[in-house]
Design a protein around this motif. Structure first.
Motif, PDB file in Angstrom:
ATOM      1  N   GLN A 175      55.387  69.256  45.092  1.00 13.70           N
ATOM      2  CA  GLN A 175      55.214  69.502  46.524  1.00 13.70           C
ATOM      3  C   GLN A 175      56.078  70.643  47.058  1.00 13.70           C
ATOM      4  O   GLN A 175      55.825  71.126  48.158  1.00 13.70           O
ATOM      5  CB  GLN A 175      55.516  68.222  47.318  1.00 13.70           C
ATOM      6  CG  GLN A 175      54.392  67.201  47.296  1.00 13.70           C
ATOM      7  CD  GLN A 175      53.110  67.718  47.916  1.00 13.70           C
ATOM      8  OE1 GLN A 175      52.167  68.058  47.218  1.00 13.70           O
ATOM      9  NE2 GLN A 175      53.089  67.795  49.253  1.00 13.70           N
ATOM     10  N   ILE A 176      57.067  71.080  46.299  1.00 16.54           N
ATOM     11  CA  ILE A 176      57.898  72.190  46.786  1.00 16.54           C
ATOM     12  C   ILE A 176      57.896  73.378  45.816  1.00 16.54           C
ATOM     13  O   ILE A 176      58.677  74.309  45.975  1.00 16.54           O
ATOM     14  CB  ILE A 176      59.358  71.742  47.038  1.00 16.54           C
ATOM     15  CG1 ILE A 176      60.021  71.260  45.745  1.00 16.54           C
ATOM     16  CG2 ILE A 176      59.419  70.676  48.115  1.00 16.54           C
ATOM     17  CD1 ILE A 176      61.516  70.976  45.911  1.00 16.54           C
ATOM     18  N   ASP A 177      56.980  73.355  44.853  1.00 13.78           N
ATOM     19  CA  ASP A 177      56.911  74.438  43.871  1.00 13.78           C
ATOM     20  C   ASP A 177      55.929  75.516  44.330  1.00 13.78           C
ATOM     21  O   ASP A 177      54.718  75.384  44.166  1.00 13.78           O
ATOM     22  CB  ASP A 177      56.486  73.895  42.503  1.00 13.78           C
ATOM     23  CG  ASP A 177      56.406  74.991  41.436  1.00 13.78           C
ATOM     24  OD1 ASP A 177      56.910  76.103  41.689  1.00 13.78           O
ATOM     25  OD2 ASP A 177      55.853  74.725  40.354  1.00 13.78           O
ATOM     26  N   ASN A 178      56.454  76.587  44.890  1.00 16.81           N
ATOM     27  CA  ASN A 178      55.605  77.728  45.247  1.00 16.81           C
ATOM     28  C   ASN A 178      55.804  78.881  44.261  1.00 16.81           C
ATOM     29  O   ASN A 178      55.324  79.991  44.498  1.00 16.81           O
ATOM     30  CB  ASN A 178      55.881  78.203  46.672  1.00 16.81           C
ATOM     31  CG  ASN A 178      57.304  78.740  46.846  1.00 16.81           C
ATOM     32  OD1 ASN A 178      58.169  78.543  45.989  1.00 16.81           O
ATOM     33  ND2 ASN A 178      57.537  79.428  47.960  1.00 16.81           N
ATOM     34  N   LYS A 184      52.987  74.203  46.422  1.00 16.34           N
ATOM     35  CA  LYS A 184      53.594  73.895  47.709  1.00 16.34           C
ATOM     36  C   LYS A 184      52.610  74.255  48.819  1.00 16.34           C
ATOM     37  O   LYS A 184      52.034  75.345  48.819  1.00 16.34           O
ATOM     38  CB  LYS A 184      54.900  74.671  47.886  1.00 16.34           C
ATOM     39  CG  LYS A 184      55.638  74.312  49.166  1.00 16.34           C
ATOM     40  CD  LYS A 184      56.991  75.020  49.235  1.00 16.34           C
ATOM     41  CE  LYS A 184      57.748  74.586  50.493  1.00 16.34           C
ATOM     42  NZ  LYS A 184      59.093  75.222  50.574  1.00 16.34           N
ATOM     43  N   CYS A 186      50.687  75.626  51.967  1.00 15.03           N
ATOM     44  CA  CYS A 186      50.798  76.821  52.804  1.00 15.03           C
ATOM     45  C   CYS A 186      49.601  76.806  53.741  1.00 15.03           C
ATOM     46  O   CYS A 186      48.459  77.008  53.314  1.00 15.03           O
ATOM     47  CB  CYS A 186      50.807  78.081  51.935  1.00 15.03           C
ATOM     48  SG  CYS A 186      50.797  79.629  52.869  1.00 15.03           S
ATOM     49  N   GLU A 391      57.696  80.930  54.109  1.00 14.75           N
ATOM     50  CA  GLU A 391      57.540  79.735  54.954  1.00 14.75           C
ATOM     51  C   GLU A 391      57.008  80.127  56.341  1.00 14.75           C
ATOM     52  O   GLU A 391      56.099  79.477  56.870  1.00 14.75           O
ATOM     53  CB  GLU A 391      58.873  79.019  55.089  1.00 14.75           C
ATOM     54  CG  GLU A 391      59.374  78.358  53.812  1.00 14.75           C
ATOM     55  CD  GLU A 391      58.625  77.080  53.478  1.00 14.75           C
ATOM     56  OE1 GLU A 391      57.758  76.660  54.263  1.00 14.75           O
ATOM     57  OE2 GLU A 391      58.914  76.503  52.410  1.00 14.75           O
ATOM     58  N   ASN A 396      54.384  77.151  58.005  1.00 15.83           N
ATOM     59  CA  ASN A 396      54.809  75.804  57.623  1.00 15.83           C
ATOM     60  C   ASN A 396      55.908  75.271  58.545  1.00 15.83           C
ATOM     61  O   ASN A 396      56.158  74.064  58.591  1.00 15.83           O
ATOM     62  CB  ASN A 396      55.327  75.791  56.182  1.00 15.83           C
ATOM     63  CG  ASN A 396      54.193  75.940  55.175  1.00 15.83           C
ATOM     64  OD1 ASN A 396      53.034  75.773  55.516  1.00 15.83           O
ATOM     65  ND2 ASN A 396      54.543  76.248  53.937  1.00 15.83           N
TER      66      ASN A 396
END
Length: 397
Positions: A175-178, A184, A186, A391, A396
């Motif tokens: 969920q936080i891997d961009n 993640k 966007c 971000e 986001n």
């Protein structure tokens, strides 16, 4: 030495009885020429084969960044009429198979052989950094790749019966891997992607395929994304040795391949989407290159990323390639930084392997750059794909 019986050589055992030269028989001459010719041809062919598999030799190479896809896996999903929907996959859905483990192990060995003159034989933590998608199949692929890339030396053997050594692999939760998996959320990217997906789904050239797949799967198949998932399921079942239903012969793989590849490409279809989907990993790549050029981290000579097919496609498209591709299990892209010491200049080379069977990677000619592609031009191009604040631009926050 004298020729005996037209096919053997022997040393003379008696002194010569008369002076003068005796002509060598014509048949002997022909045979000798043929033997010599075959010997030369064998040497040349042997050299050609060896020249393709010998370790990569480069006095200018400074840094290597490799992004690779995980190995063969079990299906992620099923469909309503799937005869194997209740099949008990030993390690569950979406898991790396033994074949997949071996594929990445072999890929690691190939890169070990290819970069034998660049990558130290022994593993040292300062030399290499590994990132992975948090999916189990990617983490396991990274570990098996490293097992092939860094077999322990005698000094590093910690167990007499286990020729393997632990090497750290880093990851971020999905969920936080961009960066690696690009999973993640966007908001802006999602809205643009959905709009583009709807546009492609309405293309009438897919109508017949959608109709047939809906009929045979007993569920709605009205999107290239639906075809993507079904294609992957059928491929995984086929790779596992399962006999696919008879109806698949008419559509799989040929008629489904284009919408499948298109679905992979849609996530990074244009430069705007690439800023969100590929921008974060490109930002890391840019920093790795810059640190080496600025002599801030010259010990680190190798960066590895264990990812998914969509991530390779995303990087492929971000580099300006428009051709739709289907990265097979273990496909990889390598980015190399080179330095011409005398001119104090740097340049970039890129290579692609579409699967783990490829011995020598294919060099890519970057569309946005002359050959060789200078480091400065490469960085300038990458900068156009990097959001100033990911971000914030994703909305986001």
């Amino acid at each position: 030495m004298e020729y005996e019986n037209d096919d053997t050589w022997k040393r003379s055992s008696s002194p010569k009885q008369k002076t003068g030269c005796h002509p060598v028989p014509r048949q002997s001459t022909t045979a000798a020429v043929i033997v010599l010719g075959l010997a030369v041809l064998s040497c040349l062919l042997g050299y050609c084969v060896l020249s393709e598999t010998l370790p990569y030799e480069s006095k200018t190479l400074r840094l290597v960044i490799i992004v690779f896809r995980h190995g063969a896996r079990t299906p992620i999903s099923s469909y309503k009429s799937d005869p194997f929907k209740n099949y008990q996959w030993p390690d569950g859905l979406g898991s790396l198979t033994n074949v997949g483990k071996l594929q990445l192990y072999e890929l690691g060995k190939k890169y070990r052989s290819y970069y034998a003159n660049f990558i130290p034989e022994e593993y040292y933590e300062k030399d290499v950094f590994v990132r992975s998608s948090d999916r189990s199949r990617c983490m396991m692929s990274a570990y098996t790749f490293l097992a092939g890339l860094y077999p322990p030396s005698e000094r590093q053997m910690w167990h007499p019966e286990i020729p393997w050594q632990p090497i750290p692999v880093h990851s971020l939760p999905t969920q936080i891997d961009n960066i690696v998996a690009a999973t993640k959320p966007c908001k802006v990217w999602k809205a643009m992607y959905n709009e583009l997906l709807a546009e492609q789904n309405s293309n009438t050239k897919f109508t017949e395929l959608f109709d047939n797949l809906s009929k045979y799967t007993n569920q709605s198949m009205r999107s290239v994304l639906d075809v993507d998932f079904l294609y992957s399921t059928l491929l995984a079942q086929q790779d596992a040795g399962l006999k696919l239903p008879e109806w698949t012969r008419n559509v799989f793989p040929n008629k489904m391949r284009y919408p499948f590849m298109l679905s992979l490409a849609l996530l990074s279809y244009n430069q705007t989407l690439q800023r969100f989907h590929t921008g974060p990993i490109l930002s890391e790549i840019r920093q790795h290159l810059k640190d080496n050029v600025d002599n801030l981290n010259v010990d680190r000579s190798l960066y590895l990323y264990s990812a998914h097919d969509v991530n390779l496609v995303s990087l492929w498209r971000a580099m300006g390639f428009k051709e739709l591709v289907e990265p097979e299990y273990g496909a990889s892209i390598a980015i190399e930084l080179h330095q011409e010491v005398e001119q104090d200049t740097y340049f970039i080379r890129m290579f692609y392997r579409n699967n783990t069977k490829v011995e020598v990677p294919m060099e890519l000619k970057l569309p946005f750059c002359d050959d060789p592609c200078t480091y400065t031009r490469f960085q300038e191009y990458i900068n156009t794909l990097l959001p100033d604040d990911w971000e914030k631009e994703c909305q986001n926050t």
